[in-house]
Design a protein around this motif. Structure first.
Motif, PDB file in Angstrom:
ATOM      1  N   ILE A  96       0.833  -1.206   0.000  1.00 32.09           N
ATOM      2  CA  ILE A  96       0.000   0.000   0.000  1.00 32.09           C
ATOM      3  C   ILE A  96       0.867   1.254   0.000  1.00 32.09           C
ATOM      4  CG2 ILE A  96      -1.681   1.338   1.322  1.00 32.09           C
ATOM      5  CD1 ILE A  96      -2.860  -1.280   2.312  1.00 32.09           C
ATOM      6  N   THR A  97       1.928   1.243   0.796  1.00 32.76           N
ATOM      7  CA  THR A  97       2.846   2.385   0.833  1.00 32.76           C
ATOM      8  C   THR A  97       3.471   2.629  -0.528  1.00 32.76           C
ATOM      9  OG1 THR A  97       3.369   1.971   3.174  1.00 32.76           O
ATOM     10  CG2 THR A  97       4.925   3.313   1.914  1.00 32.76           C
ATOM     11  N   LEU A  98       3.879   1.560  -1.194  1.00 33.76           N
ATOM     12  CA  LEU A  98       4.475   1.695  -2.526  1.00 33.76           C
ATOM     13  C   LEU A  98       3.475   2.276  -3.519  1.00 33.76           C
ATOM     14  CD1 LEU A  98       6.778   1.174  -4.534  1.00 33.76           C
ATOM     15  CD2 LEU A  98       5.864  -1.136  -4.844  1.00 33.76           C
ATOM     16  N   VAL A  99       2.246   1.763  -3.501  1.00 32.18           N
ATOM     17  CA  VAL A  99       1.227   2.238  -4.446  1.00 32.18           C
ATOM     18  C   VAL A  99       0.930   3.715  -4.219  1.00 32.18           C
ATOM     19  CG1 VAL A  99      -1.189   2.015  -5.134  1.00 32.18           C
ATOM     20  CG2 VAL A  99       0.199  -0.034  -4.775  1.00 32.18           C
ATOM     21  N   LEU A 100       0.733   4.103  -2.959  1.00 33.09           N
ATOM     22  CA  LEU A 100       0.448   5.509  -2.655  1.00 33.09           C
ATOM     23  C   LEU A 100       1.621   6.408  -3.038  1.00 33.09           C
ATOM     24  CD1 LEU A 100      -1.352   5.200   0.812  1.00 33.09           C
ATOM     25  CD2 LEU A 100      -2.394   5.713  -1.402  1.00 33.09           C
ATOM     26  N   SER A 101       2.836   5.947  -2.784  1.00 30.04           N
ATOM     27  CA  SER A 101       4.016   6.742  -3.124  1.00 30.04           C
ATOM     28  C   SER A 101       4.125   6.942  -4.628  1.00 30.04           C
ATOM     29  CB  SER A 101       5.281   6.058  -2.588  1.00 30.04           C
ATOM     30  OG  SER A 101       5.235   5.941  -1.182  1.00 30.04           O
ATOM     31  N   VAL A 102       3.852   5.882  -5.383  1.00 39.10           N
ATOM     32  CA  VAL A 102       3.899   5.996  -6.847  1.00 39.10           C
ATOM     33  C   VAL A 102       2.834   6.977  -7.346  1.00 39.10           C
ATOM     34  CG1 VAL A 102       3.526   4.753  -9.009  1.00 39.10           C
ATOM     35  CG2 VAL A 102       4.917   3.727  -7.201  1.00 39.10           C
ATOM     36  N   MET A 103       1.630   6.896  -6.769  1.00 30.71           N
ATOM     37  CA  MET A 103       0.554   7.801  -7.174  1.00 30.71           C
ATOM     38  C   MET A 103       0.918   9.251  -6.880  1.00 30.71           C
ATOM     39  SD  MET A 103      -2.729   5.554  -5.900  1.00 30.71           S
ATOM     40  CE  MET A 103      -3.917   6.840  -6.333  1.00 30.71           C
TER      41      MET A 103
ATOM     42  N   VAL B  26      -2.769  19.280  -6.929  1.00 32.16           N
ATOM     43  CA  VAL B  26      -2.423  19.659  -5.555  1.00 32.16           C
ATOM     44  C   VAL B  26      -3.374  18.998  -4.558  1.00 32.16           C
ATOM     45  CG1 VAL B  26      -2.329  21.566  -3.911  1.00 32.16           C
ATOM     46  CG2 VAL B  26      -1.296  21.815  -6.175  1.00 32.16           C
ATOM     47  N   VAL B  27      -4.673  19.059  -4.853  1.00 31.92           N
ATOM     48  CA  VAL B  27      -5.657  18.432  -3.975  1.00 31.92           C
ATOM     49  C   VAL B  27      -5.443  16.921  -3.926  1.00 31.92           C
ATOM     50  CG1 VAL B  27      -8.117  17.954  -3.659  1.00 31.92           C
ATOM     51  CG2 VAL B  27      -7.362  20.256  -4.313  1.00 31.92           C
ATOM     52  N   GLY B  28      -5.128  16.326  -5.075  1.00 23.61           N
ATOM     53  CA  GLY B  28      -4.876  14.889  -5.110  1.00 23.61           C
ATOM     54  C   GLY B  28      -3.677  14.503  -4.274  1.00 23.61           C
ATOM     55  N   ILE B  29      -2.596  15.271  -4.360  1.00 27.66           N
ATOM     56  CA  ILE B  29      -1.388  14.977  -3.578  1.00 27.66           C
ATOM     57  C   ILE B  29      -1.673  15.093  -2.086  1.00 27.66           C
ATOM     58  CG2 ILE B  29       0.927  15.796  -3.033  1.00 27.66           C
ATOM     59  CD1 ILE B  29       1.215  16.571  -5.976  1.00 27.66           C
ATOM     60  N   LEU B  30      -2.344  16.187  -1.699  1.00 28.08           N
ATOM     61  CA  LEU B  30      -2.665  16.371  -0.282  1.00 28.08           C
ATOM     62  C   LEU B  30      -3.608  15.276   0.221  1.00 28.08           C
ATOM     63  CD1 LEU B  30      -3.134  20.250  -0.149  1.00 28.08           C
ATOM     64  CD2 LEU B  30      -1.153  18.915   0.586  1.00 28.08           C
ATOM     65  N   GLY B  31      -4.541  14.858  -0.635  1.00 28.13           N
ATOM     66  CA  GLY B  31      -5.472  13.813  -0.238  1.00 28.13           C
ATOM     67  C   GLY B  31      -4.810  12.470  -0.060  1.00 28.13           C
ATOM     68  N   LEU B  32      -3.720  12.209  -0.783  1.00 29.50           N
ATOM     69  CA  LEU B  32      -3.014  10.935  -0.659  1.00 29.50           C
ATOM     70  C   LEU B  32      -1.972  10.958   0.450  1.00 29.50           C
ATOM     71  CD1 LEU B  32      -2.465  10.038  -4.430  1.00 29.50           C
ATOM     72  CD2 LEU B  32      -4.017   8.926  -2.824  1.00 29.50           C
ATOM     73  N   CYS B  33      -1.492  12.148   0.803  1.00 24.41           N
ATOM     74  CA  CYS B  33      -0.453  12.243   1.839  1.00 24.41           C
ATOM     75  C   CYS B  33      -0.967  11.788   3.202  1.00 24.41           C
ATOM     76  CB  CYS B  33       0.068  13.674   1.928  1.00 24.41           C
ATOM     77  SG  CYS B  33       1.197  14.128   0.605  1.00 24.41           S
ATOM     78  N   LEU B  34      -2.216  12.102   3.519  1.00 24.44           N
ATOM     79  CA  LEU B  34      -2.768  11.734   4.824  1.00 24.44           C
ATOM     80  C   LEU B  34      -2.838  10.214   5.004  1.00 24.44           C
ATOM     81  CD1 LEU B  34      -3.914  12.685   7.492  1.00 24.44           C
ATOM     82  CD2 LEU B  34      -6.178  12.793   6.432  1.00 24.44           C
ATOM     83  N   PRO B  35      -3.458   9.461   4.074  1.00 22.31           N
ATOM     84  CA  PRO B  35      -3.445   7.999   4.251  1.00 22.31           C
ATOM     85  C   PRO B  35      -2.046   7.416   4.186  1.00 22.31           C
ATOM     86  CG  PRO B  35      -4.384   8.598   2.121  1.00 22.31           C
ATOM     87  CD  PRO B  35      -4.275   9.860   2.908  1.00 22.31           C
ATOM     88  N   LEU B  36      -1.162   8.030   3.391  1.00 18.00           N
ATOM     89  CA  LEU B  36       0.212   7.536   3.328  1.00 18.00           C
ATOM     90  C   LEU B  36       0.899   7.654   4.685  1.00 18.00           C
ATOM     91  CD1 LEU B  36       2.632   6.468   1.757  1.00 18.00           C
ATOM     92  CD2 LEU B  36       3.170   8.808   1.105  1.00 18.00           C
ATOM     93  N   CYS B  37       0.677   8.777   5.370  1.00 15.36           N
ATOM     94  CA  CYS B  37       1.255   8.956   6.711  1.00 15.36           C
ATOM     95  C   CYS B  37       0.710   7.918   7.679  1.00 15.36           C
ATOM     96  CB  CYS B  37       0.969  10.360   7.216  1.00 15.36           C
ATOM     97  SG  CYS B  37       1.852  11.671   6.345  1.00 15.36           S
ATOM     98  N   GLY B  38      -0.607   7.674   7.615  1.00 17.49           N
ATOM     99  CA  GLY B  38      -1.207   6.685   8.498  1.00 17.49           C
ATOM    100  C   GLY B  38      -0.663   5.293   8.253  1.00 17.49           C
ATOM    101  N   VAL B  39      -0.542   4.916   6.977  1.00 16.14           N
ATOM    102  CA  VAL B  39      -0.014   3.591   6.633  1.00 16.14           C
ATOM    103  C   VAL B  39       1.454   3.482   7.049  1.00 16.14           C
ATOM    104  CG1 VAL B  39       0.553   2.056   4.717  1.00 16.14           C
ATOM    105  CG2 VAL B  39      -1.642   3.222   4.757  1.00 16.14           C
ATOM    106  N   ALA B  40       2.217   4.546   6.835  1.00 14.53           N
ATOM    107  CA  ALA B  40       3.630   4.522   7.191  1.00 14.53           C
ATOM    108  C   ALA B  40       3.821   4.370   8.697  1.00 14.53           C
ATOM    109  CB  ALA B  40       4.317   5.805   6.700  1.00 14.53           C
ATOM    110  N   ILE B  41       2.983   5.031   9.490  1.00 20.20           N
ATOM    111  CA  ILE B  41       3.079   4.909  10.949  1.00 20.20           C
ATOM    112  C   ILE B  41       2.729   3.486  11.394  1.00 20.20           C
ATOM    113  CG2 ILE B  41       2.059   5.663  13.126  1.00 20.20           C
ATOM    114  CD1 ILE B  41       1.743   8.441  11.874  1.00 20.20           C
TER     115      ILE B  41
END
Length: 224
Positions: A92-99, A132-147
């Motif tokens: 999931i982290t890889l997919v979100l990072s690629v997106m 910009v909205v897409g990047i910000l929207g993906l950063c939040l779940p990425l942070c949660g998954v990374a934690i």
């Protein structure tokens, strides 16, 4: 004269970047090799299937989780699934990072084309607002998954340290969290230890009717 000064400054900047970047890259490669070799050696000694996965980025967390799950099963009789959790979170982290990377590249391309096309500021803002909205929207779940990934990984790493050297496992874990560069060395230099695992049993014939537990390295688990 100003041109040559600019050229010298650019050359010095490139050389400075190489002098700092190359050692960092070499150290990163060395750390990756030490970690992979440590996990591979431990997994192979303890009879895990596909220990070579330790050398593959992203999926190498499966080996770390498998060693943790094996420790819990052998020592505590508990069935855990850290290997599956780590692999899922890693993917999931890889997919979100690629997106996010794709959106960021698209954003830069739109800014470049918009600037080159001499668009007005309002038009340029409308153009980049979507990425910009897409990047910000993906950063939040990425942070949660990374934690979540970091927490489960450190829990698995603690189990591995405890299986290798229970007397120093807490120290190893704390240093690995605070000073991440120490983790590869702990795994590498302790890769041949089993101080926290039950003693290995000698291979011997066990009558079928005898209800006796097999040696832990021969137990048929799906992560072995």
């Amino acid at each position: 004269m100003a041109y040559y000064l600019y050229e010298d400054e650019l050359l010095m900047g490139v050389l400075s970047g190489l002098l700092t970047g190359i050692p960092s890259m070499l150290f990163g490669i060395a750390a990756y090799v030490l970690t992979s070799l440590g996990l591979y050696t431990i997994a192979r000694r303890r009879g895990l299937n596909r220990p070579w996965l330790a050398w593959i980025p992203v999926v190498n967390c499966w080996i770390l989780g498998s060693l943790s799950d094996q420790y819990h099963y052998v020592v505590k009789g508990e069935n855990k699934s850290k290997r599956k959790s780590l692999l899922i979170l890693s993917i999931i982290t890889l997919v979100l990072s690629v997106m996010i990377t794709v959106l960021a590249v698209g954003l830069l391309f739109q800014v470049f084309t918009g600037t080159a096309g001499r668009l007005r500021e309002t038009e340029l803002m409308e153009m980049v607002m979507g990425p910009v909205v897409g990047i910000l929207g993906l950063c939040l779940p990425l942070c949660g998954v990374a934690i979540a990934y970091a927490i489960i990984r450190y829990m698995a790493l603690y189990d591995v340290y405890k299986s290798l050297d229970p007397d120093n496992c807490v120290l190893y874990l704390v240093l690995s969290i605070l000073i991440g560069v120490t983790e590869p060395f702990f795994l590498f230099f302790n890769r041949n230890k089993d101080l926290g695992m039950p003693p290995r049993q000698e291979t011997a014939y066990i009558p079928p009717q005898q209800n006796s537990r097999e040696s832990w390295e021969n137990e048929n688990k799906d992560y072995l």
